[in-house]
Write a protein that holds these residues in place. Sequence first.
Motif, PDB file in Angstrom:
ATOM      1  N   GLU A   1      -4.882  -6.698  -1.913  1.00  0.00           N
ATOM      2  CA  GLU A   1      -5.026  -7.303  -0.585  1.00  0.00           C
ATOM      3  C   GLU A   1      -6.312  -6.921   0.149  1.00  0.00           C
ATOM      4  OE1 GLU A   1      -0.585  -7.634   1.181  1.00  0.00           O
ATOM      5  OE2 GLU A   1      -1.317  -5.582   0.925  1.00  0.00           O
ATOM      6  N   HIS A   2      -6.929  -5.806  -0.202  1.00  0.00           N
ATOM      7  CA  HIS A   2      -7.923  -5.239   0.708  1.00  0.00           C
ATOM      8  C   HIS A   2      -9.309  -5.023   0.108  1.00  0.00           C
ATOM      9  CE1 HIS A   2      -3.937  -3.587   2.254  1.00  0.00           C
ATOM     10  NE2 HIS A   2      -4.358  -4.412   3.215  1.00  0.00           N
TER      11      HIS A   2
ATOM     12  N   LEU B   1     -12.496  -4.903   2.213  1.00  0.00           N
ATOM     13  CA  LEU B   1     -12.864  -3.735   3.014  1.00  0.00           C
ATOM     14  C   LEU B   1     -13.998  -2.935   2.378  1.00  0.00           C
ATOM     15  CD1 LEU B   1      -9.353  -2.354   4.102  1.00  0.00           C
ATOM     16  CD2 LEU B   1     -11.012  -3.612   5.496  1.00  0.00           C
TER      17      LEU B   1
ATOM     18  N   ALA C   1      -4.890   1.256   1.648  1.00  0.00           N
ATOM     19  CA  ALA C   1      -5.281  -0.058   1.124  1.00  0.00           C
ATOM     20  C   ALA C   1      -4.863  -0.170  -0.335  1.00  0.00           C
ATOM     21  CB  ALA C   1      -6.795  -0.254   1.258  1.00  0.00           C
TER      22      ALA C   1
ATOM     23  N   SER D   1       0.830  -1.211   0.000  1.00  0.00           N
ATOM     24  CA  SER D   1       0.000   0.000   0.000  1.00  0.00           C
ATOM     25  C   SER D   1       0.861   1.257   0.000  1.00  0.00           C
ATOM     26  CB  SER D   1      -0.928  -0.004   1.217  1.00  0.00           C
ATOM     27  OG  SER D   1      -1.845  -1.072   1.147  1.00  0.00           O
TER      28      SER D   1
END
Length: 799
Positions: free
Chosen positions: A79-80, A83, A75, A45
Motif C-alpha cells: 500500500e505504501h 512513501l 507501512a 501493516s
Amino acid sequence: MKSFQVKKVAVLGAGVMGAQIAAHLVNVKVPVVLFDLPAKEDPKSGIVIRAVENLKKLKPSPLGVAADAELITAANYEEHLALLGECDLVIEAIAERMDWKRDLYQKIAPHVALHAILASNTSGLSITKLSEALPEAIKPRFCGIHFFNPPRYMTLVELIATPTTQPQILDDLEAFVTSGLGKGVVRAKDTPNFIANRIGIAGMLATMKEVDNFGLTYDVVDDLTGKRLGRASSGTFRTADVVGLDTMAHVVKTLQDNLDETTDPFYGSFGTPPVLAKLIELGHLGQKTKAGFYKKVGRDVLRFELESEEYVPGGQKADEVYGRMLRKPAAERLKLLRNSTGPQGQFLWAILRNGFHYAAVHLASIADTARDVDQAMRWGFGMKQGPFELWQEAGWLDVAKMVQEDIDAGKALSKAPLPEWVFKGPVAEAGGVHTAEGSWNPSKGRFEARRSLPVYQRQHFPELLLGEAGPKFETAGTTISEDRNLRTWTLDGEVLIASIKTKMHTLSPEVCEGLMAAIALAEAEYQGLVVWSGDEPFSAGADLQALLPAFMAVGVAAVEDAEGFMQQMMLRLRYANVPVISAMRGLALGGGCELAVHSARRVAHMESYVGLVEVGVGLIPGAGGLTYIARRAAENAKTSTGKDLLPFLTEGFTAAAMAKVGTSAIESRTIGYLLESDLIVPHKDEVLFVALNEAKALFRAGYRPPHKRLFPVAGRDGKATILGQLVNMRDGGFISRHDFHIASLIANVVTGGDVDPGTLVSEEYLMTLERQAFCSLIEHPKTQERILGMLNTGKPLRN
C-alpha cells in the motif's frame, strides 16, 4: 554545492535490526517510515505495528523514551511504496538472504527518489553482488551500511562501497551517520563479513578452539576475556549469547560459504564449533531464548556442558595470578603470558597471538588502513584497544618475532607467515602501524591520515588510537589557571572552559571554589563559561569521602559549611551575567545533576544519565536539587489555569525520593532535569563544539540571567498529602522506616515546610531547609551505615 540533508528515512524490514534502527532514528528526531510485508489479516501493516509495540518491551531499551515508538510510521510494500519518494535515505534491513534482498530492490526501485541514497544493512553479504539487481540510475547511490546490535548503543557503523558507488554518496552518508546518528564510521572493503565481524568472529571461533585445546570452562574464559583483557565485560560466551547464537552461526556460515583455503589461510578454523551447533539444535539461541551458553535460574547462573547437554552450576573465576599478569605493562604482560606454564596463561597468549596473526595477514584485503581495524574492534566489539594498538604498545618487533616463532613451530592456527611489511620498511622503523603521520595502508605502502570531512571539524578532540597524533583536551588551548582539582582554559579566547579533574569529576569544596572563580573570570573577560571535563562522567556528585574527615574532626558544622558553600556556588551559576553551559556526557548524578540544572543551558550527549540519587546513601539532595524541583513546579503551574501546585510537584518529588535516573537524555527531559530548550547531541565528541557555540549564541543574543523572584510552594497541605502516601508505602512494607524518614524530609523541603499553601518563598529559604535536613541525616546512624556501605562496596545498602 547543496549539502545533503536527511529529512526522512525509510527502513525496509521490521525485524530485530530494522525496528531498532528505526527506533534510533526517532531518538535523534529523524522522521522514519518502517516497512515490512503486508499482513494476511487487517491491518495490512500489522507486522510493523507489532514490531513497533515490541520495541517498548526490549531491554536495554532501543528508545530514549518508550512513548516515542508512536513516532514511527508503519507501512507495507503493498500500500505504501509511494512513501519512499519522500525519503532521502532508504535503509534495507531484511533477512540475510541475497535472493530476497535483490527481489525487494526490483520492487522498490521505481519509487526511490532520484536524489536518495539506498543502503543495505547486511553483516557480510557482498554489496557489489547486491547492486547487480539495481537499475543503472540507482547504482551510484547504493552502498552497504552495517549497524551493530543494538543500534542505539553500539558505536560502530561500517560503510561499504561498490565499484559504481559515487564517492560523494559515501561522504554524505558518513556525515549523516556521524553527526546525525552519533556513530563512529569505518569504511570497509567489500569482503565477507567486512572488518569487525571478520576479525571478531574469526577471533571468537579461534577462542572456542583454544578453549577446547586447554580444557577451560566458559565462565573462566569469560572472566579472562572480559574487562581483565580490556574487552567488553561480557567476555566471549556471554557476548555470543547477547548477539544470538543463530546470528553468530549465520555470520560463521558467511565465512564458510565465501572463503576457502586459498582466500583465507585460517579457513580450517572456521568450522562450526560442536557446542554452537548443539545449542542451536536444542533451540538455545542465547539471551532471546533465555538459554545459550548460560541460563539463569532464579538468581543462579548456570553454564552449558556439552558432554551431558545439561546446565551445571557456573560462576567459576580465573586464577588470580593471571589477573595480576594482565595488570602489568603491555610488553611485560605478553611475555609473562607466553612463558606461563598454566593452561589459563597459555590460552590467553594463544588468543592474543591468533588475533595479531589474523589481523596482520588480512589487513590489506579487508581495510584501507590499520586504523580501520582498530577502530572497528573498539567500536564494534567493545575492546579498549584494537589488536594493532596492543601489539604496538607491547613493542612491535618483539611481539612480531614471538608470533612468527609460534607460526614456525606450528603452534598457530595457520602456517601463513606475517606479511613482509611487519618486519621491514616504514612500520618496523616507526615501531608500529599508527604514527603522527597516519596509519599504515599496506596496499599503498604508506601511512595515511584520517579523512578530513567537514563533519569532523565538529569534533575538537576525537578519539585517538595509540601512536596517533592529535590534540588532547588535558593540554589543548590556552590554560588560564590549573590545580589538581580544576583546569580553566579556552580554545578560542571567547568562551572559558572549566574542566573538573577529580576522580569521577566529583564536586569537592576546592572544585566549587574553582568554579566560582571561573564564573567571575568569564563575566569579566569572556562570552560564557562551559563546564566540560573531557570524558565521562560529567560528574558523579559531591565528594562525600572528602567531607568525612572534616565531619569526624569538627562535627556536623563542617558539613553544613561545605553544603552552604556548594549551594552558593549553584546560585552563582544560575545568576551569572554570562551564560553557563553544562556540557554533559555519561553520568550526572547528585551534585552533578544539581550543577547541570542550575546552569543557563545543558548540552547533553544522548547517552547521558541524570538524576538525584542521594537517597541511595541515606541523604537528600543538599546543593539546590530539591529547591530546583520546587521552583520548576511553581513555574510550570504558573502556565496552568489550576492553582494546585501538587500535580506539578509529584514527578520531581518521586524522582528524588526514588533516586530515579533518566536512562537517556531524552528521558531526563521528561523527568525535568533537562528542558525543551536544552540541546541533545547524538555524537559524544560533538558535545563541546555545540556547547561552545550555544554559549556564543546566547551571549550575542544579549543574554541576561533570570530575575531573582519569590515563588509559591505547596505548604503544609501538600506535605500532608505526600506523607499520607508515604505512610501507606511504609506500612505496606514497600519502603523501610529510614526510607520513610528520608522521603518525609524531601517532602518537607519541596513543599516549603510548615507554611500556608501558596506562600511565596526564595531559593535561599528552601536551601536552608535542604541544608538542615542533609545535616540531620549525616548524623543518623542508618545513613552512616549506607554511606560506609557505598564507599566499601560501591552498592546501595537498604536498611
